[in-house]
Write a protein that holds these residues in place. Structure first.
Motif, PDB file in Angstrom:
ATOM      1  N   TRP A   1       0.847  -1.188   0.000  1.00 25.32           N
ATOM      2  CA  TRP A   1       0.000   0.000   0.000  1.00 25.32           C
ATOM      3  C   TRP A   1       0.881   1.236   0.000  1.00 25.32           C
ATOM      4  O   TRP A   1       1.889   1.304   0.709  1.00 25.32           O
ATOM      5  CB  TRP A   1      -0.915   0.047   1.220  1.00 25.32           C
ATOM      6  N   TYR A   2       0.444   2.207  -0.824  1.00 21.09           N
ATOM      7  CA  TYR A   2       1.103   3.495  -0.910  1.00 21.09           C
ATOM      8  C   TYR A   2       0.075   4.598  -0.698  1.00 21.09           C
ATOM      9  O   TYR A   2      -1.112   4.431  -0.995  1.00 21.09           O
ATOM     10  CB  TYR A   2       1.732   3.697  -2.299  1.00 21.09           C
TER      11      TYR A   2
ATOM     12  N   GLN B   1      -0.560   8.887  -1.434  1.00 20.28           N
ATOM     13  CA  GLN B   1      -0.089  10.057  -2.175  1.00 20.28           C
ATOM     14  C   GLN B   1      -0.846  11.282  -1.710  1.00 20.28           C
ATOM     15  O   GLN B   1      -2.072  11.355  -1.831  1.00 20.28           O
ATOM     16  CB  GLN B   1      -0.277   9.863  -3.676  1.00 20.28           C
TER      17      GLN B   1
ATOM     18  N   LEU C   1       4.456   9.110  -4.400  1.00 18.88           N
ATOM     19  CA  LEU C   1       3.855   8.065  -3.573  1.00 18.88           C
ATOM     20  C   LEU C   1       4.779   7.717  -2.412  1.00 18.88           C
ATOM     21  O   LEU C   1       6.001   7.616  -2.578  1.00 18.88           O
ATOM     22  CB  LEU C   1       3.605   6.810  -4.401  1.00 18.88           C
ATOM     23  N   GLN C   2       4.165   7.507  -1.246  1.00 12.62           N
ATOM     24  CA  GLN C   2       4.927   7.099  -0.071  1.00 12.62           C
ATOM     25  C   GLN C   2       4.525   5.683   0.308  1.00 12.62           C
ATOM     26  O   GLN C   2       3.339   5.356   0.388  1.00 12.62           O
ATOM     27  CB  GLN C   2       4.637   8.041   1.105  1.00 12.62           C
ATOM     28  N   PHE C   3       5.504   4.865   0.574  1.00 15.82           N
ATOM     29  CA  PHE C   3       5.289   3.485   0.971  1.00 15.82           C
ATOM     30  C   PHE C   3       4.672   3.433   2.376  1.00 15.82           C
ATOM     31  O   PHE C   3       5.172   4.090   3.299  1.00 15.82           O
ATOM     32  CB  PHE C   3       6.630   2.750   0.938  1.00 15.82           C
TER      33      PHE C   3
ATOM     34  N   LYS D   1       3.689  -3.470   3.640  1.00 13.57           N
ATOM     35  CA  LYS D   1       3.762  -4.560   2.678  1.00 13.57           C
ATOM     36  C   LYS D   1       3.432  -5.891   3.349  1.00 13.57           C
ATOM     37  O   LYS D   1       3.623  -6.064   4.558  1.00 13.57           O
ATOM     38  CB  LYS D   1       5.163  -4.639   2.061  1.00 13.57           C
TER      39      LYS D   1
ATOM     40  N   TYR E   1      -4.895   6.717  -2.151  1.00 13.13           N
ATOM     41  CA  TYR E   1      -4.261   5.482  -1.713  1.00 13.13           C
ATOM     42  C   TYR E   1      -4.206   4.485  -2.876  1.00 13.13           C
ATOM     43  O   TYR E   1      -5.197   4.281  -3.581  1.00 13.13           O
ATOM     44  CB  TYR E   1      -5.021   4.868  -0.541  1.00 13.13           C
TER      45      TYR E   1
ATOM     46  N   GLU F   1       9.789  -3.371  -2.919  1.00 15.84           N
ATOM     47  CA  GLU F   1       8.978  -2.151  -2.865  1.00 15.84           C
ATOM     48  C   GLU F   1       9.736  -1.007  -3.525  1.00 15.84           C
ATOM     49  O   GLU F   1      10.964  -0.962  -3.528  1.00 15.84           O
ATOM     50  CB  GLU F   1       8.605  -1.783  -1.422  1.00 15.84           C
TER      51      GLU F   1
ATOM     52  N   PHE G   1      10.369   3.187  -4.292  1.00 20.33           N
ATOM     53  CA  PHE G   1      10.385   4.490  -3.653  1.00 20.33           C
ATOM     54  C   PHE G   1      10.393   5.530  -4.775  1.00 20.33           C
ATOM     55  O   PHE G   1      11.174   5.424  -5.718  1.00 20.33           O
ATOM     56  CB  PHE G   1      11.598   4.631  -2.749  1.00 20.33           C
TER      57      PHE G   1
END
Lengths: 114, 113
Positions: A35-36, A38, A44-46, A49, A89, B101, B103
């Motif tokens: 999932w990210y 914004q 986008l930010q992590f 997981k 999201y 993942e 970035f």
């Protein structure tokens, strides 16, 4: 082939109420799920997981996600939403056999009202 | 902070002109990606790179080319921009974990008139 569906374009909740953002996936093998988030005019930010093991994954900012293999779902949750959680999201999936490609859903806009 | 810088951050150009977007990373990651973001489509992969001079196509590569002559730089070129290429372009690097993942940079907003 791998794909992600986010069935809701928008989710609206009141501050303090639980927040759920839905995601279903399709992969030929075992998935890595992500999932990210914004925020406006940002990248986008992590958030979190799923790799393997515990079906409940905890991530940043109080978010968690529940992996359900039988339903091929990976829903994002937060027990008590904040106005500052208002954002876009994205759910993403990678087949563990696919070394390079991350596939994203279309995104869900979350609005948390005060 | 993943140490990713995209330039330019905003660009307006005219149909038929060439455009190059640059992605620069400071952490020596092997994998780099270019995605475009459009409403209703999420992020779609344009091209990716798995090393210097090693690149491959993604799902929406038509009209785009890439180059990676140095580990730290990944260039996306639109040889002849079209209005359908108006979008926000994101560069990403793959982290060091096995789970892959990504970035992301802050994005480059391109408008083709």
């Amino acid at each position: 082939a791998q794909s992600v569906a986010q069935p809701e374009d928008q989710v609206n909740v009141a501050e303090g109420n639980p927040l759920t953002v839905k995601c279903t996936y399709s992969v030929s093998g075992n998935p890595y799920l992500f999932w990210y988030v914004q925020y406006p005019n940002r990248g986008l930010q992590f958030l979190l997981k799923y790799i393997t093991g515990d079906n409940l994954v905890k991530g940043s900012y109080g978010f968690e996600a529940e992996f359900n293999k039988s339903q091929t779902s990976f829903h994002l949750k937060k027990p008590s939403a904040l106005v500052s959680d208002s954002a876009l999201y994205f759910c993403a999936v990678r087949d563990q056999e696919n070394d390079y490609k991350l596939s994203f859903g279309a995104g869900t806009t979350v609005t948390v009202r005060a | 902070d993943a140490g990713i810088t995209q330039s330019p951050r905003h660009k307006v150009t005219e149909t038929g002109t060439p455009v190059t977007l640059r992605c620069h990373q400071t952490e020596n990651h092997r994998y780099m990606y270019w995605y475009r973001q459009d409403p209703g489509h999420g992020l779609r992969l344009i091209h990716y790179s798995y090393g210097v001079k090693d690149t491959d196509k993604g799902e929406v590569s038509d009209g785009y080319s890439v180059s990676r002559s140095k580990t730290e730089d990944f260039l996306l070129t639109l040889e002849s921009a079209t209005s359908s290429q108006t979008s926000v372009y994101f560069c990403a690097i793959r982290g060091d974990s096995d789970t892959g993942e990504l970035f992301f940079g802050e994005g480059s907003r391109l408008t083709v008139l």
